[in-house]
Each structure stands twice: as C-alpha cells, then as structure tokens.
Design an enzyme around this catalytic site. Structure first.
Site, PDB file in Angstrom:
ATOM      1  CE  LYS A  38      12.042   7.656   4.566  1.00 15.95           C
ATOM      2  NZ  LYS A  38      11.293   7.421   5.805  1.00 15.95           N
ATOM      3  CG  PHE A  93       5.372  -0.476   8.256  1.00 14.28           C
ATOM      4  CD1 PHE A  93       4.153  -1.069   8.552  1.00 14.28           C
ATOM      5  CD2 PHE A  93       5.398   0.877   7.957  1.00 14.28           C
ATOM      6  CE1 PHE A  93       2.988  -0.325   8.560  1.00 14.28           C
ATOM      7  CE2 PHE A  93       4.233   1.626   7.962  1.00 14.28           C
ATOM      8  CZ  PHE A  93       3.024   1.022   8.268  1.00 14.28           C
ATOM      9  CD  GLN A  94       3.046   2.010   4.665  1.00 16.30           C
ATOM     10  OE1 GLN A  94       3.844   2.890   4.371  1.00 16.30           O
ATOM     11  NE2 GLN A  94       1.753   2.267   4.836  1.00 16.30           N
ATOM     12  CG  MET A 153     -22.822  -4.029 -20.217  1.00 14.79           C
ATOM     13  SD  MET A 153     -23.921  -3.842 -21.652  1.00 14.79           S
ATOM     14  CE  MET A 153     -23.151  -2.469 -22.510  1.00 14.79           C
ATOM     15  CD  GLU A 174      -2.254   5.521  -2.492  1.00 16.87           C
ATOM     16  OE1 GLU A 174      -3.395   5.020  -2.368  1.00 16.87           O
ATOM     17  OE2 GLU A 174      -1.519   5.774  -1.519  1.00 16.87           O
TER      18      GLU A 174
END
Lengths: 194, 566
Positions: B163, B113-114, B475, B51
């Site tokens: 949802k 969950f999640q 760097m 993502e």
C-alpha cells in the site's frame, strides 16, 4: 584434481540473479517436479548481483537435463549447465567435531589427518574440530576412517564445482539498466571461451 | 512529472494497450482504486462479485484476444481468491497480469490484517511474480511483467504492490526499448540440421499424422500448419485447446484426439509411423498409457518450451522454437507427397465413428446434450465464440461444435477448472465485443461462479448462458457408472430454479426441455443485447463416448453401443 563423479550423481551448475526469493523459486521447482536434491550450495560470484549454485542430484544424465530445462525456465536463472562429461574441479568442505579425550584417539586423528588434506582447526580437552576440503568421494572416505573414533557433530557445505580450462561459465549482465544491458548482452558469454 | 505508485500502475496499463480490467477493491489496494477515478475514461474497471471471477475474466479476455488480460485484487483473501484463476491460466499458457495490493512494507511479515505471502502462495502457479518494494522499480516491473506474460510460452504474472508503494511519489517515465532479461530468452528458430532431420522423417513416413495443439494459435501458425498438411497430405488431429488451429471442415482434419477424442484420430495415432507434434505437450488425457502410446511411430516434437521436449514422450527430433518460425523454415524445403492408402484407412474408421453418432438417434421425450450443442452450432452458423466449463458438456461441445476459426473455443483444458466458463465468457465478450459469445456450462460448474450474474447484469454484457442441466455432476457420475458400480455418491444435485435465479438478476431467460424448442430459444438469446440465460433440461444419465479410461491404452476405447446393441 578432476572429480570421480558417482555414476548416480549429476552436477548442475546455475548462474542466478542475486535477488530475494530466488533460492525459494529453485527449491520450489525441485519440490513440485519431485526432483531429489543431494546437495545444493549457493554463493555470490565476483559480481555481487550474480550468485552461482551447484546442485547435486541423484539421477542419470537424462534426468539432469530435465532439471536443467526446467531451471532455465525460471526468469531469474541466467544460465544452467550440466557437468556430466565435462572435466571439472569439485570440492566439498566439512567441519567434523570428534572425541579427543584420550591419547589413543588424539594419535589416531592426527595420523588420519596427515594422510588427507585435513587439518585440526580447534582443539579442546574433550573434542577437536577437523576441517577438510576435498572431493565428495575423498571426503566420504575420510569420514569413514574418522567415524570409529567418535564423530559427535558434523556439517558439510555441499559440493561446489567449476569446469576446467578456458570455457567459462559467467555473464556480464547488469540488471535494471537498459543501456548497459544492450551493450553487454553480446559480450556476456555463457559458455564463452576467454 | 511526479506520480504516485497507483497512478504509475494506471499509466503502465495504458502504455501496454489495456482498456479493461477486472477486479474487486479492498483496503490494501484502495489507493489504486482511488487513482482509477482519474483514468475512468480510458480504463474501464469491471467490478466482479468474487476475485476468482476476475481471474477467469482476465483469462477469457486473454484467450479471446491474445492480449494480456488484467485482474486486480486486494491483499490477503482478495489475492488468495485469484489462485484458481492463476493456476488455470498457468496450465493453459494464458497471458494474464494480476495486480494485488499488499500490506505496507513495515507491516510485511507481522501477520498484519489481511496479510498473505502472495508471491509465496502463487510461486508455482505463475510464470513469474514480483513484490515491488520501491516505487522507483514499479514502472520497470510492470513493463517486465507484461513482457514475460505475453512472450515465449505465455502465462500468468503477478505483481504484488504494498500500500505504501502505491502511495509513494516518484518521477514517472515508461522505460523505452525492448525488455532484455539475463535469464529469459524464449527460443525462436530451429537449427538447419533440426529442420533437415525433421524433413527427412516426413519424407520417409508412410503413415504420418500431425498433432496440432494450442501453440499453433499462440504462435499464429495456422496458415503454415495448413500448408504443411496439404502439401505433404498429412492428416491433422487437434488437441482440445488446439481446436480452431485448422478449420474443422477441412478434409484433412480428422477431429480431436485423446480421452474423449474421435476414435479414428486415436486409432490413427496408434497406427502411425510418424507423429508431428506441434505446440502440444502430450498431456496424459491425450496419450493414455505412455508405454503403448504410438509405439510404431517416430516423433517430431516442436514446442516453444524446451522442458516439454522429452518430458512425457521421447522425441526423435525435438525442436524448441516458435512454431510459425520453425514451420516457415521447413516449408520451402518440403516436398509434396501423398498417402492415399493411409488416408483411406482413417476414412474407414471415421465412418464407423459416425455410425455410432448420437445425433440421429430417436430419443422421444428426452433431450440429449449432444443435440443441444449441435443445434446451438447450427443456429449460430458455427461462428460463435463458445466458452465451456468442465465436464460432459465440455467434451460434447468439443465433439459437436466444430470450430472454423482460431480462439473460438475457450475452455479450461489443463487444470479442468469448474466455474471457469461463465466468467471467462464475460471476459471474452469484453475482448471481442463484435463477436457472439456463448457460455456453455453444466449445472454443477455454473453454481461455482454464478455470483457473476450480477456482474453480467451490471455491465449489461451480451453473453448468452446455456446451462446444460442434468441434475448431476455428469462426468463424475459417468466415472461412477463405469468404474464404481453406479454408486452415485455426492453427484446428484439439488439445483435452484435457474430461470427464477436469472429473474432475480433481471436477466431474460428461457427453459428448454424438448428439441424442437431449441431453435426458438437460441434466437431469443441472440436477439437480446445483454445477458440471457437458457436452461436446457437434459437426460440425466447420459454418457460421453468414446472414452479411453484414465491410464488405459489409447486404442482401448469404450465405444458407444451401436443402435440396437444395447
């Protein structure tokens, strides 16, 4: 009564949308910009969808303007004003529970309360609760006087402020209603004179 | 007609002119993915491999086009993986819209969950965010989100959709008319007195300089900037994100300012008697030590974000406004001027800079990053969109790839996000399919998001990847060399064989180790319609000069030794 603002304290007044999470957004802003809050109060205005905050910060006026411009960036913050030079009324409310278990302390407390805009709102055999509404400065004085008799518990609301005179700090905004918004946006005066 | 929340999301995207979105499915966002099947002819979904890649692609798309880039993720880990991309977009004022699934409303707050408090997590790194709790609010919220993302000082906006809200049915009607929000009024024009104060300072100045930032391009004020500079003969220095705001071959453009900016630009700022800062925010990488910064100069600061005025540098005239509008107000009253002596002095400094230029050094057997960048510039006629990662190659790109057009250098400036370059280049190509797009990335940063090679291959995105491989986090190594007595802790890299890696994804590739191979490799990449990868194996211990050490005075630059000096 006009307040005697502490040189190191500045009052910021903000109108915000009364929506879930707005207080969190403001607290988060103060935390991430490392602004120090002395007190913050929030409550509904006469319009239920708009809340008003009074934020006291230990800072100079320049710093307060920084806070104001950052607050104004938050989408839910409708208007911000820094009350540094403007004449305004400010009040802080305290509930103070003091020892009350002998005649001496009872007399002292009654005597002190008589000299201040304070009243005893609850009395028991051992303790009493004093309610006091005043400017922050006078409240501090009062607390200092009461302290020797034995404060056992205290809560303060923090300062709320309102500018004096006809310059109002208000908005006529209604959310989620486009037709109304377009009619009212011009009428809703931030800093308008009624 | 009644639509589900998911269908409303799709309809809103179409209403806002979105054609492509970058995302990754998961449980809580599945209804929205299911709705995509009905819209796949009009809305293209690009399946990323992480993502974070989706957020950078949306960002690259936004930077290349100026339109809102869209990314989609599921709840919990899907949403938290967007965080780096949102923070990157926030710091660089890039308009992106992130849509995240959330657990159903009854489960919110139950550690389901999640489940993650995504609006809480992203609060400080979005311009604004929403948790939609009623499907009837969805269309309005989407419209508001686009409006906030693209107006004023643009930035990322996140819409978290549970949802059950995605599944709920409601009458769909896209709100008409302009969005008006009670607390959101980006400034546009300046007061007459502010304009006359600014003009007076310009008239009085003998050594003025314009500091042009990202805001020039965001506001579309390129022509106005040019007119201001030409009419009053004021030299222009650019910020990293400001590159492209004025053509770099213009005689009045004196290059980039700041930590790795042109020495002449930094010296000019320190010697100037007037700074005209336009759409820039005096970042610490631009100012160095604030106490000694442009001490002799008065300052005019124009920015759309009022909170930027007087934040780091006190402005004598501070104007919160839209640059194009403000400059358009100013120009009719601007009197022609010339500063031949001042410009002459800056030219002298410029000549000294070119003497220290790395390009014409004899470097037998060694390939230098500056040479690679210069040769890519030459063989792309300076016309490509280049998207960089972060580090030495990024600064060398800024120094050796002059940009003539707006939005042709896309780079993570404020947050300095390693891993940004490659996915952002994919997003940029989707936004500007007719343009040649190069991802110029280091070996370190590329490995942070290289999983998107699969995305590039699956979508056959015509992005040319140039990996500048010095087997070091260059760097950081440079800082270790200069400030930590060459203790190279955790900077040497074991790298995969990048060409074999490209092979694994069936991406055509080349390896270049000598300068005379560059032209051929660049042509090879340009000829293929699809992703290509070129690994440039460069000198390991290269330095980027000039360098203003962090916190040092802007004029206190470490300079590249002249040939023969050491």
């Amino acid at each position: 009564m006009t307040s005697q603002v502490d040189i190191n304290k500045v009052t910021v007044v903000a109108l915000v949308e009364n929506e879930p999470g707005v207080l969190n957004r403001i607290a988060s802003l103060f935390r991430r910009r490392a602004f120090n809050i002395d007190s913050l109060t929030v409550g509904r205005t006469h319009k239920p969808h708009i809340s008003r905050m009074t934020i006291r910060v230990v800072a100079g006026p320049e710093y307060a303007r920084k806070i104001a411009t950052n607050l104004q960036k938050l989408v839910n913050v409708i208007d911000v004003r820094v009350l540094d030079n403007e004449p305004h009324v400010e009040r802080d409310l305290a509930l103070i529970k003091v020892r009350n278990d002998d005649a001496d302390s009872r007399n002292t407390i009654t005597e002190i309360c008589d000299r201040y805009p304070a009243r005893i709102v609850d009395v028991g055999p051992k303790v009493a609760i004093i309610e006091m509404v005043a400017t922050e400065e006078i409240l501090e004085e009062f607390i200092d006087e009461v302290r020797p008799t034995g404060i056992v518990e205290m809560i303060r609301t923090g300062v709320v402020s309102m500018g004096r005179g006809t310059r109002i700090h208000d908005t006529n905004f209604t959310r989620r209603d486009l037709a109304k918004i377009q009619n009212q946006i011009s009428a809703g005066g931030n800093g308008n004179v009624i | 007609m009644k639509l589900t929340g998911s269908e409303i999301i799709m309809e809103c995207l179409l209403q806002e002119g979105v054609h492509v979105m970058f995302g990754y499915p998961g449980g809580a966002i599945l209804p929205t993915y299911d709705a995509m099947t009905k819209y796949e002819n009009r809305l293209h979904h690009v399946l990323v491999r992480h993502e974070q890649g989706a957020s950078h692609m949306a960002d690259g798309y936004a930077r290349a086009t100026g339109e809102v880039g869209v990314c989609i993720a599921t709840s919990g880990p899907g949403a938290t993986n967007l965080v780096t991309g949102l923070a990157t977009a926030m710091m660089d004022s890039s308009p992106i819209l992130a849509i995240t699934g959330q657990v159903p409303i009854p489960a919110i707050g139950s550690d389901a969950f999640q489940e993650t408090d995504v609006t809480g997590v992203t609060l400080p790194i979005t311009k604004h965010n929403y948790l939609v709790t009623d499907v009837r609010d969805l269309a309005y919220t989407m419209k508001e989100a686009f409006h906030i993302a693209r107006t004023g000082r643009p930035g990322p906006v996140l819409v978290d959709v549970p949802k059950d809200v995605q599944l709920a049915l409601t009458e769909f009607e896209y709100p008409e008319g302009e969005i008006v929000l009670p607390g959101y009024h980006p400034p546009s024009s300046a007061d007459g007195s502010e304009i006359s104060d600014a003009l007076r300072l310009i008239e009085e100045a003998e050594r003025p300089i314009i500091l042009a930032g990202h805001g020039i391009m965001m506001s579309g004020a390129m022509q106005e900037l040019r007119e201001l500079s030409e009419r009053a003969q004021i030299p222009v220095t650019l910020t990293l994100l400001g590159k492209g705001g004025m053509p770099e071959d213009h005689p009045l453009v004196i290059g980039m300012m700041g930590m790795h900016g042109e020495a002449s630009a930094n010296l000019a700022i320190q010697e100037a008697d007037l700074l005209i800062a336009l759409g820039m925010r005096f970042d610490d990488r631009v100012t160095g030590n604030l106490k000694t910064y442009a001490r002799n100069a008065r300052k005019i600061h124009v920015d759309i974000d009022r909170s930027e005025i007087n934040k780091n540098v006190k402005a004598d005239v501070g104007i919160a406004g839209d640059l194009k509008t403000v400059l358009t107000q100013m120009l009719p009253k601007l009197k022609p001027k010339s500063h031949p002596e001042w410009i002459g002095r800056i030219r002298d400094w410029l000549e000294d800079s070119s003497e220290r230029d790395i390009l014409n050094y004899e470097t037998p057997g060694r390939l230098l990053t500056a040479q690679v960048i210069n040769d890519i510039w030459e063989h792309t006629q300076g016309e490509a969109i280049t998207v960089t990662d972060v580090g030495q190659h990024q600064m060398l790109e800024a120094q050796y790839y002059p940009h003539q057009r707006p939005a042709t250098l896309l780079t993570s400036g404020g947050l300095g996000t390693m891993g940004f370059g490659f996915p952002a280049a994919i997003g940029a190509k989707f936004g500007k399919p007719e343009e040649e797009v190069w991802a110029i990335v280091g070996d370190g940063g590329f490995q942070m998001t290289l999983c998107e090679l699969a995305t590039a291959a699956q979508e056959n995105v015509n992005v040319n990847i140039a990996i500048i491989n010095n087997f070091f986090l260059g760097m950081v190594r440079q800082w270790q060399e200069l400030f930590y007595e060459k203790r190279y802790e955790a900077t040497p890299l074991f790298n995969p064989d990048f060409c074999k890696l490209a092979d694994a994804y069936r991406i055509p590739n080349r390896r270049v180790t000598k300068r005379d191979e560059i032209a051929d490799a660049v042509q090879f990449a340009r000829d293929i319609d699809g992703p290509t990868l070129i690994e440039f194996v460069v000198e390991k211990e290269e330095m980027v000069y000039p360098m203003v050490p962090a916190g040092a005075d802007l004029h206190d630059m470490k300079r590249r030794p002249k040939p023969g000096e050491g």
